[in-house]
Design a protein around this motif. Structure first.
Motif, PDB file in Angstrom:
ATOM      1  N   UNK A  71       4.524  -7.565 -16.219  1.00  0.00           N
ATOM      2  CA  UNK A  71       5.114  -6.241 -16.057  1.00  0.00           C
ATOM      3  C   UNK A  71       4.096  -5.224 -15.544  1.00  0.00           C
ATOM      4  N   UNK A  72       2.825  -5.411 -15.831  1.00  0.00           N
ATOM      5  CA  UNK A  72       1.796  -4.430 -15.475  1.00  0.00           C
ATOM      6  C   UNK A  72       1.899  -4.032 -14.007  1.00  0.00           C
ATOM      7  N   UNK A  73       1.880  -2.725 -13.762  1.00  0.00           N
ATOM      8  CA  UNK A  73       1.987  -2.249 -12.388  1.00  0.00           C
ATOM      9  C   UNK A  73       1.524  -0.815 -12.261  1.00  0.00           C
ATOM     10  N   UNK A  74       1.147  -0.441 -11.049  1.00  0.00           N
ATOM     11  CA  UNK A  74       0.770   0.934 -10.744  1.00  0.00           C
ATOM     12  C   UNK A  74       1.527   1.390  -9.511  1.00  0.00           C
ATOM     13  N   UNK A  75       1.682   2.700  -9.386  1.00  0.00           N
ATOM     14  CA  UNK A  75       2.386   3.290  -8.245  1.00  0.00           C
ATOM     15  C   UNK A  75       1.549   4.410  -7.657  1.00  0.00           C
ATOM     16  N   UNK A  76       1.199   4.283  -6.389  1.00  0.00           N
ATOM     17  CA  UNK A  76       0.524   5.343  -5.657  1.00  0.00           C
ATOM     18  C   UNK A  76       1.392   5.673  -4.451  1.00  0.00           C
ATOM     19  N   UNK A  77       1.938   6.886  -4.402  1.00  0.00           N
ATOM     20  CA  UNK A  77       2.815   7.252  -3.294  1.00  0.00           C
ATOM     21  C   UNK A  77       2.052   8.039  -2.237  1.00  0.00           C
ATOM     22  N   UNK A  78       2.345   7.712  -0.981  1.00  0.00           N
ATOM     23  CA  UNK A  78       1.693   8.399   0.137  1.00  0.00           C
ATOM     24  C   UNK A  78       2.251   7.848   1.442  1.00  0.00           C
ATOM     25  N   UNK A 134      -8.847   2.976  -1.401  1.00  0.00           N
ATOM     26  CA  UNK A 134      -8.845   2.764  -2.845  1.00  0.00           C
ATOM     27  C   UNK A 134      -7.431   2.616  -3.382  1.00  0.00           C
ATOM     28  N   UNK A 135      -6.523   3.464  -2.923  1.00  0.00           N
ATOM     29  CA  UNK A 135      -5.147   3.408  -3.404  1.00  0.00           C
ATOM     30  C   UNK A 135      -4.489   2.085  -3.007  1.00  0.00           C
ATOM     31  N   UNK A 139       4.838   2.447   0.787  1.00  0.00           N
ATOM     32  CA  UNK A 139       4.500   1.213   1.495  1.00  0.00           C
ATOM     33  C   UNK A 139       3.599   0.299   0.672  1.00  0.00           C
ATOM     34  N   UNK A 140       2.577   0.867   0.035  1.00  0.00           N
ATOM     35  CA  UNK A 140       1.651   0.039  -0.744  1.00  0.00           C
ATOM     36  C   UNK A 140       2.377  -0.616  -1.917  1.00  0.00           C
ATOM     37  N   UNK A 141       3.151   0.169  -2.618  1.00  0.00           N
ATOM     38  CA  UNK A 141       3.883  -0.340  -3.781  1.00  0.00           C
ATOM     39  C   UNK A 141       4.883  -1.408  -3.350  1.00  0.00           C
ATOM     40  N   UNK A 142       5.680  -1.102  -2.338  1.00  0.00           N
ATOM     41  CA  UNK A 142       6.703  -2.042  -1.891  1.00  0.00           C
ATOM     42  C   UNK A 142       6.085  -3.346  -1.396  1.00  0.00           C
TER      43      UNK A 142
END
Length: 266
Positions: free
Chosen positions: A97-104, A112-113, A160-163
């Motif tokens: 389940x562990x996850x991070x979200x960086x929007x841009x 880094x993101x 884009x990074x998250x997806x």
């Protein structure tokens, strides 16, 4: 309905050992509670100790055992899995389940993101799944569920990074499921849409934000949620619980969307 109200929930995973990553809050916490209610012993792993320590205090160490580690660190993950098997018994269930979200927007994403998003959302799934699969394969039993995202199947602006990281984790899990199928080990994905978690709320700029999520936003090419509600973490946990149970014994390499129809299953 509260966890544990039915006889099936209280007994179907009795005697099994589970590891949940990202267990300290949101969907990970809900999954942990669902597994406990179904009778499992849970190793609750998170990068920060607060949430998992609260779960330990609530249920007791014999039911929820906390582990603090970064899933992007393969050595740390391997040590956790080794300790879980030593202290709690052979690992039957892994839920990533562990996850991070960086929007841009893509043109503004920093190195880094991008790297951190993949380190947790993709490499973290690889690290935990590899460690678990090595042990499950020899015993010819076990199941793995990765919590992905409906964003893995539908393009999202500023995500884009998250997806992309979730798409990678989804396909990795399916490939792992193919490799382990002959050992009777099932690997599936649960892909939530908008869910009422701290991650989701971090995207909300005002009180009207939830309504916009439900109604959709043409400016960002995003449809709404046909069922007219934002998911509760328990909705996602229910799907995970089904897939790790014997009721799903003939399901593997499946991607179950839990998004109220938001992607129109594109």
């Amino acid at each position: 309905m509260e966890w544990g109200e039915t006889a099936v929930e209280q007994s179907e995973l009795a005697g099994r050992t589970a590891l949940v990553t990202g267990a300290g809050q949101g969907i990970g916490e809900a999954v942990t509670r669902a597994l406990v209610a179904a009778g499992a012993k849970v190793a609750a792993l998170d990068a920060t100790p607060d949430g998992i320590k609260e779960l330990e205090a609530e249920y007791g160490t014999s039911v929820v055992t906390p582990y603090t580690a970064d899933v992007s660190d393969s050595n740390a993950v391997e040590s956790v899995v080794e300790d879980v098997e030593s202290r709690l018994g052979p690992l039957d269930i892994l839920v990533n389940v562990a996850g991070v979200l960086r929007t841009s927007p893509v043109v503004e994403i920093t190195d880094e993101a991008w790297q951190r998003t993949f380190a947790v959302n993709s490499t973290g799934v690889f690290n935990a799944s590899r460690a678990a699969a090595r042990r499950m394969d020899g015993r010819r039993r076990g199941c793995i569920v990765t919590v992905g995202s409906n964003a893995a199947g539908v393009p999202r602006t500023s995500m884009a990074a998250y997806a992309a990281s979730k798409a990678a984790a989804t396909m990795f899990t399916k490939c792992l499921g193919l490799e382990l199928a002959r050992s009777g080990i099932r690997c599936n994905v649960v892909s939530p849409g908008s869910t009422d978690t701290a991650m989701q709320r971090s995207l909300w700029a005002d009180e009207q934000a939830p309504a916009r999520v439900i109604d959709g936003d043409p400016a960002s090419y995003r449809v709404g949620i046909p069922l007219g509600r934002i998911a509760d973490p328990a909705d996602v946990a229910d799907a995970v619980l089904f897939l790790v149970s014997d009721r799903a014994r003939h399901i593997t390499m499946h991607d179950l969307y839990v998004d109220g129809g938001a992607t129109l299953r594109a």
